[in-house]
Design an enzyme around this catalytic site. Structure first.
Site, short mmCIF file in Angstrom:
data_model
loop_
_atom_site.label_atom_id
_atom_site.label_comp_id
_atom_site.label_asym_id
_atom_site.label_seq_id
_atom_site.Cartn_x
_atom_site.Cartn_y
_atom_site.Cartn_z
N GLY A 48 -3.76 2.67 1.55
CA GLY A 48 -2.56 2.69 2.40
C GLY A 48 -2.84 3.38 3.73
N LEU A 85 4.18 0.94 -7.65
CA LEU A 85 3.42 -0.05 -6.87
C LEU A 85 1.98 0.39 -6.60
CD1 LEU A 85 6.47 -0.82 -6.26
CD2 LEU A 85 5.64 -1.73 -4.09
N TYR A 157 -9.11 -5.47 -11.89
CA TYR A 157 -7.73 -5.57 -11.40
C TYR A 157 -6.86 -6.31 -12.42
CZ TYR A 157 -3.91 -6.78 -8.13
OH TYR A 157 -2.69 -6.94 -7.49
N LYS A 161 -3.84 -4.66 -14.79
CA LYS A 161 -2.43 -5.08 -14.70
C LYS A 161 -1.94 -5.62 -16.04
CE LYS A 161 -1.54 -4.35 -10.26
NZ LYS A 161 -0.46 -3.50 -9.77
N ARG A 198 -7.90 -9.74 2.62
CA ARG A 198 -7.05 -10.81 2.10
C ARG A 198 -6.95 -11.90 3.15
NH1 ARG A 198 -2.28 -7.49 -0.99
NH2 ARG A 198 -2.65 -5.90 0.59
P1 NAD Z 1 -1.62 -1.82 -0.61
O1 NAD Z 1 -3.07 -1.55 -0.87
O2 NAD Z 1 -1.17 -1.99 0.78
O3 NAD Z 1 -0.71 -0.68 -1.27
C1 NAD Z 1 -1.07 0.00 -2.45
C2 NAD Z 1 -0.81 1.48 -2.21
O4 NAD Z 1 -1.12 2.21 -3.42
C3 NAD Z 1 -1.71 2.07 -1.12
O5 NAD Z 1 -0.93 2.77 -0.18
C4 NAD Z 1 -2.66 2.99 -1.87
O6 NAD Z 1 -3.11 4.08 -1.09
C5 NAD Z 1 -1.80 3.40 -3.06
N1 NAD Z 1 -2.59 3.85 -4.21
C6 NAD Z 1 -3.60 3.19 -4.84
N2 NAD Z 1 -4.08 3.93 -5.85
C7 NAD Z 1 -3.35 5.08 -5.88
C8 NAD Z 1 -3.37 6.24 -6.70
N3 NAD Z 1 -4.26 6.37 -7.71
N4 NAD Z 1 -2.48 7.23 -6.43
C9 NAD Z 1 -1.59 7.11 -5.42
N5 NAD Z 1 -1.51 6.05 -4.60
C10 NAD Z 1 -2.41 5.03 -4.85
O7 NAD Z 1 -1.23 -3.12 -1.48
P2 NAD Z 1 0.14 -3.94 -1.54
O8 NAD Z 1 -0.16 -5.32 -1.14
O9 NAD Z 1 1.23 -3.19 -0.87
O10 NAD Z 1 0.39 -3.95 -3.11
C11 NAD Z 1 1.38 -3.13 -3.73
C12 NAD Z 1 1.49 -3.48 -5.20
O11 NAD Z 1 1.87 -4.85 -5.34
C13 NAD Z 1 0.19 -3.32 -5.97
O12 NAD Z 1 0.48 -2.79 -7.25
C14 NAD Z 1 -0.34 -4.73 -6.09
O13 NAD Z 1 -1.14 -4.90 -7.25
C15 NAD Z 1 0.95 -5.53 -6.17
N6 NAD Z 1 0.76 -6.92 -5.70
C16 NAD Z 1 0.69 -7.21 -4.36
C17 NAD Z 1 0.49 -8.53 -3.96
C18 NAD Z 1 0.45 -8.94 -2.51
O14 NAD Z 1 0.26 -10.14 -2.22
N7 NAD Z 1 0.65 -8.05 -1.55
C19 NAD Z 1 0.33 -9.53 -4.92
C20 NAD Z 1 0.38 -9.19 -6.26
C21 NAD Z 1 0.61 -7.88 -6.65
N1 UDP Z 2 -10.18 -16.68 1.45
C1 UDP Z 2 -10.86 -17.40 2.40
N2 UDP Z 2 -11.36 -16.73 3.50
C2 UDP Z 2 -11.21 -15.39 3.69
C3 UDP Z 2 -10.49 -14.66 2.71
C4 UDP Z 2 -9.99 -15.33 1.59
O1 UDP Z 2 -11.02 -18.62 2.30
O2 UDP Z 2 -11.70 -14.87 4.71
C5 UDP Z 2 -9.62 -17.39 0.29
C6 UDP Z 2 -10.01 -16.79 -1.07
O3 UDP Z 2 -11.25 -17.29 -1.51
C7 UDP Z 2 -8.85 -17.25 -1.93
C8 UDP Z 2 -7.66 -17.30 -0.97
O4 UDP Z 2 -8.21 -17.30 0.35
O5 UDP Z 2 -9.09 -18.55 -2.42
C9 UDP Z 2 -6.73 -16.09 -1.09
O6 UDP Z 2 -7.52 -14.93 -1.05
P1 UDP Z 2 -6.94 -13.45 -1.03
O7 UDP Z 2 -8.10 -12.53 -0.96
O8 UDP Z 2 -5.91 -13.34 0.03
O9 UDP Z 2 -6.17 -13.23 -2.40
P2 UDP Z 2 -6.27 -13.86 -3.89
O10 UDP Z 2 -5.14 -14.81 -3.95
O11 UDP Z 2 -7.59 -14.54 -4.11
O12 UDP Z 2 -6.10 -12.66 -4.74
#
Ligand code: NAD
Ligand code: UDP
Length: 322
Positions: A48, A85, A157, A161, A198
């Site tokens: 973060g 989260l 990961y 989860k 990502r």
């Molecule tokens: P992010 O990396 O921006 O946020 C995660 C936060 O958790 C960060 O600020 C990090 O510092 C904190 N963190 C990690 N480990 C920690 C620990 N041990 N103690 C305290 N803080 C900790 O990611 P995000 O995209 O905001 O994701 C948030 C949540 O949503 C996650 O649990 C992730 O698995 C889930 N999620 C996100 C997406 C997405 O597309 N953004 C998709 C599926 C699931």
């Molecule tokens: N990807 C890509 N180019 C990049 C980064 C990601 O083509 O520079 C592709 C990756 O292989 C996946 C999709 O984009 O098929 C989404 O990737 P991301 O890492 O965002 O998240 P995922 O859904 O795989 O967890």
């Protein structure tokens, strides 16, 4: 449908948000504050950024604790809701720190559940579409059990989860804790880290610099992208509702990564060309949420079209590219 629980403070609910300095955690914190909650944010900044919560400095309703949630969480006030989260979320993050990823999903979820149990708070866990792995069922419904490699690079990961979901259900069944599980599908928007690997930050930053857009593999793999504001609204509704089994929240508008690269080139007006790079191991070939449950139970569906969400996201990344 929106069942609000009586708040301990009578006037103002208190929410604890783990991962509050992250992309989604900081947006959730903003939404909760705007809806009258007091928020205690916890984060250790591993993925973060302080910038994501800097605007909350001086806000009387926000308190921040810098700590690793795999350690005991001590909160000295009553708590109504725990939103868990904290977890690295980007493949390049969790590939670099697999053990910390496994620990936050297991030990961190255990500590956050312990806090909720101790306070009699309702608990929500941020799960992921990754519990479906490289899915053999398409689109993915909540009933699908998934196709995950325990030992592949994404296993740290995915399995953390999946374990976290099992732990949440354990607390629900054994301790009668009120629990919610949100399965989040690819979500994007401002406050994503520009170099988090990502696909959205990667393609947008490459396009803004007129650098090659790196499509992995042949680019035929699919994803469906949800704007953060839609996602956070879905998360809020799930917590306030009364359904305790997992619910998919995401945008079903599916596209290939090649189509997505073209969309980004168009939206940024970039001169970038597409180049192909090797497909990472175990990269899911297809992903699209079935959101029938969210529609029915939460009266929720995404509202922000990709083009609109991308405008906001591109504006944000313009301020970040060097
Ligand atoms: P992010 O990396 O921006 O946020 C995660 C936060 O958790 C960060 O600020 C990090 O510092 C904190 N963190 C990690 N480990 C920690 C620990 N041990 N103690 C305290 N803080 C900790 O990611 P995000 O995209 O905001 O994701 C948030 C949540 O949503 C996650 O649990 C992730 O698995 C889930 N999620 C996100 C997406 C997405 O597309 N953004 C998709 C599926 C699931
Ligand atoms: N990807 C890509 N180019 C990049 C980064 C990601 O083509 O520079 C592709 C990756 O292989 C996946 C999709 O984009 O098929 C989404 O990737 P991301 O890492 O965002 O998240 P995922 O859904 O795989 O967890």
């Amino acid at each position: 449908m929106q069942k609000k629980r009586p708040t301990k403070s009578k006037q103002q609910p208190t929410s604890v948000v783990t991962g509050a300095a992250g992309f989604l955690g900081s947006h959730l914190t903003d939404l909760l504050l705007s809806r009258g909650h007091k928020v205690i944010g916890i984060d250790n900044f591993i993925t973060g950024a302080v910038d994501n919560i800097a605007h909350l400095g001086g806000n009387q309703n926000f308190r921040f604790i810098q700590q690793d949630v795999t350690e005991f969480i001590f909160i000295d006030v009553p708590v109504d809701y725990v939103w868990h989260l904290a977890s690295p979320a980007s493949p390049i993050d969790y590939l670099e720190i697999p053990i910390k990823t496994l620990k936050v999903g297991s030990l961190g979820t255990h500590k956050a559940l312990g806090l909720a149990k101790n306070k009699g708070a309702r608990f929500l866990m941020a799960s992921t579409s990754e519990v479906y792995g490289d899915p053999l069922v398409h689109p993915q419904t909540e009933e699908y059990w998934g196709n995950v490699s325990t030992i592949g690079p994404r296993g740290c990961y995915d399995e953390s989860k999946r374990f976290a979901e099992a732990l949440v259900m354990g607390y629900h069944r054994e301790h009668k804790l009120e629990t919610r599980i949100i399965r989040i599908f690819n979500t994007y928007g401002p406050r994503m880290r520009i170099n988090d690997g990502r696909v959205v930050p990667a393609f947008v930053s490459q396009a803004l610099k007129n650098k090659p857009i790196t499509v992995f593999g042949d680019g035929k793999q699919t994803r469906a992208f949800c704007y953060y504001a839609d996602l956070i609204e879905g998360m809020y509704r799930l917590m306030m509702g009364n359904y305790d089994l997992p619910v998919n929240i995401g945008n079903p508008h599916e596209m290939t990564m090649l189509q997505f690269a073209q969309e980004i080139i168009q939206a940024t007006g970039s001169k970038s060309k597409i180049v192909h790079k090797p497909l990472p191991q175990d990269d899911p070939k297809q992903r699209r949420p079935d959101i029938t449950k969210a529609k029915k139970l939460l009266k929720w569906e995404p509202k922000v079209p990709l083009k609109e969400g991308l405008i906001q996201t591109i504006e944000y990344f313009r301020t970040k590219v060097g």
